[in-house]
Write a protein that holds these residues in place. Structure first.
Motif, PDB file in Angstrom:
ATOM      1  N   ALA A  83      32.459  13.940 -22.371  1.00 31.07           N
ATOM      2  CA  ALA A  83      33.625  13.191 -22.072  1.00 31.07           C
ATOM      3  C   ALA A  83      33.698  13.604 -20.421  1.00 31.07           C
ATOM      4  O   ALA A  83      33.953  12.907 -19.544  1.00 31.07           O
ATOM      5  N   ALA A  84      33.451  14.682 -19.756  1.00 31.94           N
ATOM      6  CA  ALA A  84      33.686  15.192 -18.188  1.00 31.94           C
ATOM      7  C   ALA A  84      32.623  13.670 -17.369  1.00 31.94           C
ATOM      8  O   ALA A  84      32.682  13.706 -16.523  1.00 31.94           O
ATOM      9  N   LEU A  85      31.937  13.985 -18.543  1.00 33.55           N
ATOM     10  CA  LEU A  85      30.741  13.300 -17.811  1.00 33.55           C
ATOM     11  C   LEU A  85      30.581  11.694 -17.983  1.00 33.55           C
ATOM     12  O   LEU A  85      30.846  10.925 -16.825  1.00 33.55           O
ATOM     13  N   GLY A  86      31.935  11.664 -18.358  1.00 35.50           N
ATOM     14  CA  GLY A  86      31.426   9.759 -18.812  1.00 35.50           C
ATOM     15  C   GLY A  86      30.496   8.915 -19.290  1.00 35.50           C
ATOM     16  O   GLY A  86      30.811   8.436 -19.191  1.00 35.50           O
ATOM     17  N   THR A  87      29.872   9.642 -20.278  1.00 34.29           N
ATOM     18  CA  THR A  87      28.934   9.479 -20.742  1.00 34.29           C
ATOM     19  C   THR A  87      28.639   9.290 -22.615  1.00 34.29           C
ATOM     20  O   THR A  87      29.727   9.724 -23.448  1.00 34.29           O
ATOM     21  N   SER A  88      28.444   7.446 -22.458  1.00 38.14           N
ATOM     22  CA  SER A  88      27.824   7.349 -24.459  1.00 38.14           C
ATOM     23  C   SER A  88      26.867   7.776 -24.751  1.00 38.14           C
ATOM     24  O   SER A  88      26.776   7.663 -26.038  1.00 38.14           O
ATOM     25  N   ALA A  89      26.611   8.778 -24.186  1.00 41.70           N
ATOM     26  CA  ALA A  89      24.987   9.227 -24.317  1.00 41.70           C
ATOM     27  C   ALA A  89      25.434  10.815 -25.013  1.00 41.70           C
ATOM     28  O   ALA A  89      26.544  11.138 -25.332  1.00 41.70           O
ATOM     29  N   ARG A  90      24.753  11.509 -26.042  1.00 39.39           N
ATOM     30  CA  ARG A  90      24.865  12.409 -27.186  1.00 39.39           C
ATOM     31  C   ARG A  90      23.969  13.275 -26.520  1.00 39.39           C
ATOM     32  O   ARG A  90      23.049  13.197 -26.825  1.00 39.39           O
ATOM     33  N   ILE A  91      24.544  14.986 -25.761  1.00 37.90           N
ATOM     34  CA  ILE A  91      24.269  15.864 -25.644  1.00 37.90           C
ATOM     35  C   ILE A  91      24.071  16.388 -26.335  1.00 37.90           C
ATOM     36  O   ILE A  91      24.769  16.656 -27.059  1.00 37.90           O
ATOM     37  N   TYR A  92      22.839  18.096 -26.424  1.00 42.24           N
ATOM     38  CA  TYR A  92      22.874  18.517 -26.964  1.00 42.24           C
ATOM     39  C   TYR A  92      21.900  19.571 -26.735  1.00 42.24           C
ATOM     40  O   TYR A  92      21.656  19.590 -25.774  1.00 42.24           O
ATOM     41  N   MET A  93      22.710  20.822 -26.779  1.00 42.76           N
ATOM     42  CA  MET A  93      22.390  21.774 -26.240  1.00 42.76           C
ATOM     43  C   MET A  93      21.609  22.458 -27.490  1.00 42.76           C
ATOM     44  O   MET A  93      22.156  23.062 -27.949  1.00 42.76           O
ATOM     45  N   LYS A  94      20.246  23.309 -27.408  1.00 39.92           N
ATOM     46  CA  LYS A  94      19.373  24.151 -28.423  1.00 39.92           C
ATOM     47  C   LYS A  94      19.580  25.828 -27.495  1.00 39.92           C
ATOM     48  O   LYS A  94      19.019  25.757 -26.185  1.00 39.92           O
ATOM     49  N   TYR A  95      20.352  26.593 -28.751  1.00 42.12           N
ATOM     50  CA  TYR A  95      21.277  27.653 -27.628  1.00 42.12           C
ATOM     51  C   TYR A  95      19.896  29.170 -28.328  1.00 42.12           C
ATOM     52  O   TYR A  95      20.250  29.333 -29.030  1.00 42.12           O
ATOM     53  N   GLU A  96      19.407  29.200 -27.506  1.00 47.27           N
ATOM     54  CA  GLU A  96      17.841  30.238 -27.450  1.00 47.27           C
ATOM     55  C   GLU A  96      18.171  31.866 -26.745  1.00 47.27           C
ATOM     56  O   GLU A  96      17.425  32.594 -27.068  1.00 47.27           O
ATOM     57  N   ALA A  97      19.444  32.166 -26.520  1.00 46.66           N
ATOM     58  CA  ALA A  97      19.611  33.081 -25.476  1.00 46.66           C
ATOM     59  C   ALA A  97      20.320  33.817 -26.223  1.00 46.66           C
ATOM     60  O   ALA A  97      20.587  35.529 -26.202  1.00 46.66           O
ATOM     61  N   GLY A  98      20.645  33.666 -28.185  1.00 45.87           N
ATOM     62  CA  GLY A  98      21.324  34.870 -28.456  1.00 45.87           C
ATOM     63  C   GLY A  98      20.058  36.317 -29.614  1.00 45.87           C
ATOM     64  O   GLY A  98      20.682  36.231 -30.617  1.00 45.87           O
ATOM     65  N   ASN A  99      19.420  36.094 -28.482  1.00 44.97           N
ATOM     66  CA  ASN A  99      19.329  38.004 -29.417  1.00 44.97           C
ATOM     67  C   ASN A  99      18.966  38.846 -28.311  1.00 44.97           C
ATOM     68  O   ASN A  99      19.307  38.894 -27.161  1.00 44.97           O
ATOM     69  N   VAL A 100      18.539  39.696 -28.544  1.00 41.90           N
ATOM     70  CA  VAL A 100      18.405  40.871 -27.786  1.00 41.90           C
ATOM     71  C   VAL A 100      17.948  40.726 -26.389  1.00 41.90           C
ATOM     72  O   VAL A 100      17.779  41.550 -25.457  1.00 41.90           O
ATOM     73  N   ALA A 101      16.764  40.227 -26.144  1.00 43.34           N
ATOM     74  CA  ALA A 101      15.827  40.185 -24.388  1.00 43.34           C
ATOM     75  C   ALA A 101      16.732  39.115 -24.223  1.00 43.34           C
ATOM     76  O   ALA A 101      16.673  38.459 -22.822  1.00 43.34           O
ATOM     77  N   GLY A 102      17.879  38.071 -24.937  1.00 42.19           N
ATOM     78  CA  GLY A 102      18.975  37.370 -24.363  1.00 42.19           C
ATOM     79  C   GLY A 102      17.914  36.315 -23.215  1.00 42.19           C
ATOM     80  O   GLY A 102      18.555  35.463 -22.944  1.00 42.19           O
ATOM     81  N   SER A 103      16.895  36.089 -24.420  1.00 38.07           N
ATOM     82  CA  SER A 103      16.096  34.481 -24.388  1.00 38.07           C
ATOM     83  C   SER A 103      14.928  34.014 -25.349  1.00 38.07           C
ATOM     84  O   SER A 103      14.388  34.902 -25.716  1.00 38.07           O
ATOM     85  N   HIS A 104      14.298  32.965 -24.496  1.00 39.85           N
ATOM     86  CA  HIS A 104      13.344  32.518 -25.002  1.00 39.85           C
ATOM     87  C   HIS A 104      12.340  32.810 -25.859  1.00 39.85           C
ATOM     88  O   HIS A 104      11.492  33.157 -26.338  1.00 39.85           O
ATOM     89  N   SER A 416      18.123  27.849 -22.653  1.00 39.59           N
ATOM     90  CA  SER A 416      16.455  29.037 -22.362  1.00 39.59           C
ATOM     91  C   SER A 416      16.824  30.277 -22.331  1.00 39.59           C
ATOM     92  O   SER A 416      16.781  31.456 -23.431  1.00 39.59           O
ATOM     93  N   ASP A 417      18.444  30.577 -21.466  1.00 34.67           N
ATOM     94  CA  ASP A 417      18.322  32.146 -21.202  1.00 34.67           C
ATOM     95  C   ASP A 417      19.792  32.232 -20.671  1.00 34.67           C
ATOM     96  O   ASP A 417      20.300  31.209 -19.755  1.00 34.67           O
TER      97      ASP A 417
END
Length: 445
Positions: A83-104, A416-417
């Motif tokens: 909405a902030a970008l004003g785009t009709s595209a669908r944006i997804y985030m694959k979140y890989e920071a939720g481990n002890v190292a904080g990183s993929h 990723s981080d």
């Protein structure tokens, strides 16, 4: 969007799926390296994973067990950002920071630590730029009861005490790298050096800390590993097997997009660095004849894929290791001191170089200021603060989602981080102190 998705039990090998033979590496004296460029000390299982043997590789049980402690990771639709970008595209985030190292990077660090432990290695020695890789190796070493030594780029060592503290809490010895670290007593298991150590050079011979890059500390880490009894240098940050270990990300994302009803070929985005996050996300979408657009994102200050030359070059500044055919700016290239330390490297991974040479990638390069603008927008709209490196993927997603040709396709980026230790980078952005600068053609030549 995680609970119904199983954790993958196999890694994906694009080399086998697409029948790609990587160019043979050669020694520093330009003679062919018959071991494929890897030291004989590298476990045979990892050497085999660098070859086009079979498309799917079973993940060892102890590594699967570790993965299940935080996987599957979420795939999140970012509607407020859209909405902030004003785009009709669908944006997804694959979140890989939720481990002890904080990183993929924990994905391959765990796998490599397992294989090295099985081979009888006692100490892992590595080099790290911004500290994410060092933290991942430290955490993996702790899990498999190994010692760990991390040579860290001095700018990050000084400006990111949080990451250094995390590594030390995990049991690692962290050294301030590249010729300017203070003298440090040898560890009991360390053999005495037969020559002057790089980090003990007189101050008059040191490089500016902010111009010191990963190439410099790689040279130190290799030298340290060579004189550490029972020690091995983990070179796997950008090796094909490290990217293979990361394909758990994309295997999950494929199932998650299907569960969300997405049936169009996606645009898959990650910062380049060692290739693990963009390769881990993107390459599984090529399996079994599927199609996707894979976008490695780089800094315009280090435009290795967009402006580099595809030729043989050394991996580190001192030329200790073998030479690989890569898109490179030259191992002596000294680019601007950008905040994303993990992207301050002179060459692209050899796997991504080969894929780009075959026209399978669509790389993008961006300046620092707009990248941090997009990271700030993500924080304000969705509440996620990316690392200085992952911010490049955020910006690329924002840019590509606003292009008309992407309107009907899902745009997926890998966060990723996390950026919880990158206050110095964001402070520089807020204070208008960013120093990124695109090199001119003469500098690259």
């Amino acid at each position: 969007m995680t609970s119904a998705i199983p954790v993958p039990t196999r890694w994906y090998n694009v080399l086998a799926e697409r029948g790609i033979e990587l160019p043979e590496e050669r020694a520093a004296d330009r003679t062919p390296n018959t071991k494929g460029g890897l030291s004989a000390a590298v476990p045979k299982a990892l050497v085999r994973q660098n070859m086009p043997l079979k498309p799917w590789v079973d993940i060892p049980g102890p590594v699967q067990e570790a993965y299940r402690e935080w996987r599957p990771t979420p795939l999140i639709r970012l509607r407020r950002l859209e909405a902030a970008l004003g785009t009709s595209a669908r944006i997804y985030m694959k979140y890989e920071a939720g481990n002890v190292a904080g990183s993929h990077k924990f994905l391959t660090a765990l796998a490599q630590a397992y294989y090295y432990a099985e081979a009888g290695v006692r100490t892992l020695v590595t080099s790290s730029a911004a500290g994410q890789w060092g933290t991942a190796v430290a955490a993996a070493a702790a899990r498999f009861d190994l010692q760990c030594v991390v040579h860290m780029v001095p700018g990050s060592y000084d400006r990111k005490p949080g990451r250094r503290a995390a590594m030390e809490l995990l049991g690692a010895e962290v050294l301030r790298g590249a010729q300017s670290a203070p003298h440090k007593q040898s560890a009991p298991h360390e053999q005495p050096a037969s020559h002057t150590r790089p980090h003990e050079q007189p101050a008059s011979h040191t490089r500016d800390d902010r111009s010191t890059s990963l190439s410099d500390v790689m040279s130190e880490a290799m030298e340290r590993a060579g004189r550490t009894e029972g020690g091995r240098w983990i070179l796997g940050g950008s090796e094909p097997f490290a990217i293979l270990h990361s394909t758990v990300i994309g295997a999950e994302a494929r199932d998650q997009l299907a569960a969300a009803g997405e049936d169009q070929a996606p645009v898959l985005i990650g910062y380049l660095g060692g290739g693990k996050n963009v390769g881990g996300l993107g390459l599984p979408f090529l399996a079994e004849g599927h199609d996707a657009t894979i976008v490695p994102v780089e800094s315009s200050s280090y435009p290795v894929l967009t402006r580099g030359h595809y030729r043989y070059d050394a991996r580190d500044r001192a030329g200790h290791g073998s030479q690989a055919k890569m898109y490179t700016l030259g191992s002596a290239f000294a680019g601007a001191p950008i905040q994303a330390e993990g992207m301050r490297y002179h060459a692209a991974p050899k796997l991504f170089s080969a894929l780009h040479a075959q026209g399978m990638l669509q790389p993008e390069a961006y300046d620092e200021k707009p990248v941090f603008d997009s990271a700030r927008l993500l924080l304000r709209t969705e509440g996620h603060l990316p690392s200085a490196e992952a911010a490049y993927a955020v910006h690329a997603a924002c840019e590509l989602a606003c292009r008309p040709e992407q309107a009907e396709r899902p745009v997926v980026f890998c966060l990723s981080d996390h950026g919880h230790y990158d206050g110095d980078a964001y402070r520089a952005y807020l204070d208008d102190q960013l120093a990124g600068r695109a090199p001119d053609d003469d500098e690259i030549t």
